[in-house]
Design a protein around this motif. Sequence first.
Motif, PDB file in Angstrom:
ATOM      1  N   GLY A 164      33.431  40.547  55.014  1.00 58.78           N
ATOM      2  CA  GLY A 164      33.558  41.995  55.093  1.00 58.78           C
ATOM      3  C   GLY A 164      34.275  42.664  53.941  1.00 58.78           C
ATOM      4  N   VAL A 165      34.687  41.896  52.934  1.00 58.56           N
ATOM      5  CA  VAL A 165      35.355  42.480  51.770  1.00 58.56           C
ATOM      6  C   VAL A 165      34.447  42.287  50.552  1.00 58.56           C
ATOM      7  N   ALA A 166      34.153  43.398  49.869  1.00 54.64           N
ATOM      8  CA  ALA A 166      33.319  43.359  48.662  1.00 54.64           C
ATOM      9  C   ALA A 166      34.183  43.024  47.454  1.00 54.64           C
ATOM     10  N   TRP A 167      33.671  42.144  46.601  1.00 55.78           N
ATOM     11  CA  TRP A 167      34.376  41.714  45.395  1.00 55.78           C
ATOM     12  C   TRP A 167      33.433  41.773  44.207  1.00 55.78           C
ATOM     13  N   LEU A 168      33.945  42.188  43.067  1.00 58.40           N
ATOM     14  CA  LEU A 168      33.224  42.104  41.800  1.00 58.40           C
ATOM     15  C   LEU A 168      33.637  40.794  41.149  1.00 58.40           C
ATOM     16  N   LEU A 169      32.675  39.969  40.794  1.00 55.40           N
ATOM     17  CA  LEU A 169      32.920  38.661  40.185  1.00 55.40           C
ATOM     18  C   LEU A 169      32.788  38.776  38.668  1.00 55.40           C
ATOM     19  N   GLN A 170      33.797  38.245  37.952  1.00 51.52           N
ATOM     20  CA  GLN A 170      33.750  38.216  36.487  1.00 51.52           C
ATOM     21  C   GLN A 170      34.165  36.826  36.019  1.00 51.52           C
ATOM     22  N   LYS A 171      33.259  36.165  35.290  1.00 52.09           N
ATOM     23  CA  LYS A 171      33.601  34.869  34.714  1.00 52.09           C
ATOM     24  C   LYS A 171      34.258  35.108  33.358  1.00 52.09           C
ATOM     25  N   ARG A 172      35.374  34.428  33.120  1.00 52.90           N
ATOM     26  CA  ARG A 172      36.133  34.572  31.881  1.00 52.90           C
ATOM     27  C   ARG A 172      35.765  33.468  30.896  1.00 52.90           C
ATOM     28  N   ASP A 173      36.043  33.712  29.637  1.00 56.36           N
ATOM     29  CA  ASP A 173      35.737  32.748  28.576  1.00 56.36           C
ATOM     30  C   ASP A 173      36.459  31.421  28.758  1.00 56.36           C
ATOM     31  N   ASP A 174      37.621  31.441  29.424  1.00 56.03           N
ATOM     32  CA  ASP A 174      38.391  30.206  29.608  1.00 56.03           C
ATOM     33  C   ASP A 174      37.933  29.385  30.817  1.00 56.03           C
ATOM     34  N   GLY A 175      36.843  29.822  31.480  1.00 54.82           N
ATOM     35  CA  GLY A 175      36.320  29.099  32.631  1.00 54.82           C
ATOM     36  C   GLY A 175      36.871  29.583  33.962  1.00 54.82           C
ATOM     37  N   SER A 176      37.830  30.502  33.934  1.00 50.77           N
ATOM     38  CA  SER A 176      38.380  31.043  35.178  1.00 50.77           C
ATOM     39  C   SER A 176      37.471  32.164  35.680  1.00 50.77           C
ATOM     40  N   TYR A 177      37.720  32.571  36.918  1.00 46.91           N
ATOM     41  CA  TYR A 177      36.984  33.671  37.528  1.00 46.91           C
ATOM     42  C   TYR A 177      37.972  34.706  38.022  1.00 46.91           C
ATOM     43  N   THR A 178      37.609  35.969  37.855  1.00 44.67           N
ATOM     44  CA  THR A 178      38.397  37.066  38.393  1.00 44.67           C
ATOM     45  C   THR A 178      37.518  37.815  39.383  1.00 44.67           C
ATOM     46  N   PHE A 179      38.071  38.056  40.563  1.00 45.66           N
ATOM     47  CA  PHE A 179      37.405  38.818  41.605  1.00 45.66           C
ATOM     48  C   PHE A 179      38.247  40.069  41.857  1.00 45.66           C
ATOM     49  N   THR A 180      37.583  41.235  41.914  1.00 43.83           N
ATOM     50  CA  THR A 180      38.296  42.486  42.165  1.00 43.83           C
ATOM     51  C   THR A 180      37.624  43.195  43.327  1.00 43.83           C
ATOM     52  N   THR A 181      38.436  43.634  44.294  1.00 47.51           N
ATOM     53  CA  THR A 181      37.873  44.328  45.446  1.00 47.51           C
ATOM     54  C   THR A 181      37.231  45.626  45.009  1.00 47.51           C
ATOM     55  N   GLY A 182      36.180  45.990  45.721  1.00 54.20           N
ATOM     56  CA  GLY A 182      35.530  47.266  45.511  1.00 54.20           C
ATOM     57  C   GLY A 182      35.570  48.058  46.805  1.00 54.20           C
ATOM     58  N   ALA A 183      35.409  49.363  46.694  1.00 48.37           N
ATOM     59  CA  ALA A 183      35.351  50.249  47.850  1.00 48.37           C
ATOM     60  C   ALA A 183      36.611  50.160  48.711  1.00 48.37           C
ATOM     61  N   ARG A 184      37.771  50.066  48.056  1.00 49.05           N
ATOM     62  CA  ARG A 184      39.072  50.048  48.740  1.00 49.05           C
ATOM     63  C   ARG A 184      39.983  51.053  48.033  1.00 49.05           C
TER      64      ARG A 184
END
Length: 164
Positions: free
Chosen positions: A108-128
């Motif tokens: 039930g929580v929307a996240w924007l997925l971003q893959k980083r150059d170092d192999g990590s991932y960043t997820f940021t909530t949307g619509a909050r």
Amino acid sequence: MNIPRLRRRLLMGTSALALLITTACSSTDDGASVAVPSPDAKAAGLCRDLHAQLPREVDGLERTDPAPKSDLTAGWGDPAIILRCGVPRPPEMIDPDYAAKNGVKVNGVAWLLQKRDDGSYTFTTGARLAYVEVTLPEERAGDGLGPLTDFAAPVKKTIPTGIA
């Protein structure tokens, strides 16, 4: 003997020695450190509410908060899964095509997925009403979206839906 020159040399030597001692004796904390966000007052209040609801374990990892200590940041494990609350909206979130291709919904929580150059991932909530960012280091990325399931209930409980 030139007394002012001697005093200046002694002062410079003492300053250099003090700097050397301070550097050598400073602790080298192996824990994670992160930049603390600086949201507006409303988002900061929501983030403090979220901080109080965060789990002691995420994906089986014990909580190990990063430095500096803040109600806007939290961490789990080593290398740490890092949560930051009150971050700015990622510019990619404005692009509907990018968001549609890189958006995920977990419990039930929307996240924007971003893959980083170092192999990590960043997820940021949307619509909050406050943006919550979770970073998975490369070593933790193999578990997929599993860690996000531990954040869904606290985010839903404390960060209302809406547009920040």
